[in-house]
Design a protein around this motif. Sequence first.
Motif, PDB file in Angstrom:
ATOM      1  N   GLU A 106       1.025  -1.359  -0.032  1.00 13.86           N
ATOM      2  CA  GLU A 106      -0.325  -0.206  -0.021  1.00 13.86           C
ATOM      3  C   GLU A 106       0.850   1.692   0.110  1.00 13.86           C
ATOM      4  O   GLU A 106       0.810   2.349  -0.994  1.00 13.86           O
ATOM      5  CB  GLU A 106      -0.686  -0.157   1.414  1.00 13.86           C
ATOM      6  N   GLU A 107       2.003   1.057   0.429  1.00  6.37           N
ATOM      7  CA  GLU A 107       2.575   2.203   0.122  1.00  6.37           C
ATOM      8  C   GLU A 107       3.618   2.690  -0.447  1.00  6.37           C
ATOM      9  O   GLU A 107       3.174   4.149  -0.866  1.00  6.37           O
ATOM     10  CB  GLU A 107       4.007   2.625   2.304  1.00  6.37           C
ATOM     11  N   ARG A 110       1.320   4.254  -2.643  1.00  5.80           N
ATOM     12  CA  ARG A 110       0.507   5.562  -2.818  1.00  5.80           C
ATOM     13  C   ARG A 110       1.774   5.806  -3.690  1.00  5.80           C
ATOM     14  O   ARG A 110       2.070   7.074  -4.567  1.00  5.80           O
ATOM     15  CB  ARG A 110       0.749   5.995  -1.968  1.00  5.80           C
ATOM     16  N   ARG A 111       3.133   5.489  -2.793  1.00  6.47           N
ATOM     17  CA  ARG A 111       4.306   6.423  -3.799  1.00  6.47           C
ATOM     18  C   ARG A 111       4.392   6.235  -5.232  1.00  6.47           C
ATOM     19  O   ARG A 111       4.852   7.817  -5.677  1.00  6.47           O
ATOM     20  CB  ARG A 111       5.370   6.348  -3.370  1.00  6.47           C
ATOM     21  N   GLU A 114       2.130   9.209  -6.651  1.00  3.47           N
ATOM     22  CA  GLU A 114       3.419  10.488  -6.498  1.00  3.47           C
ATOM     23  C   GLU A 114       3.638  10.478  -7.484  1.00  3.47           C
ATOM     24  O   GLU A 114       4.226  11.709  -8.422  1.00  3.47           O
ATOM     25  CB  GLU A 114       4.027  10.830  -4.762  1.00  3.47           C
TER      26      GLU A 114
END
Length: 141
Positions: A106-107, A110-111, A114
């Motif tokens: 998940e992290e 998200r990155r 971005e």
Amino acid sequence: METTVKERLIRYISYKGLSKNKFETACGFGSRYVSNIRVSIPPDKIKIISLNFPDLNTGWLLTGEGEMLRENSPKTSDSASLPETGYSGSETLLMRIIEGKDAKIEELSRRIGELEAENRLLKERHFRNMDVSNAGSAVAG
């Protein structure tokens, strides 16, 4: 008294009755991760450790202040602190590993989002600058 993050982590691992290798496996870390700790542990790794070993006081791990275990945490094995799920100890451990990996995915997702947005902005800016410089050379020529 332990003076480094590594020494405190080794104390906790010993308290849990685990080998370094079993701890590393539980967290999804490579072998010798604990032995290779030099100064501290990055936040993403702390998060994984916290997910897999919720009784560990990460404030104590990082600073040496306070108690090794979180307040109100059971003093027994990890599996005893889990709600009744019907899972064996190894299944519970695997579930925690999966949860840690899911959090990491998940992290990273998200990155990636971005970085994709940043890449689009940079491309737009680059093409705008090219258009301006092409217009300038057409006027000059």
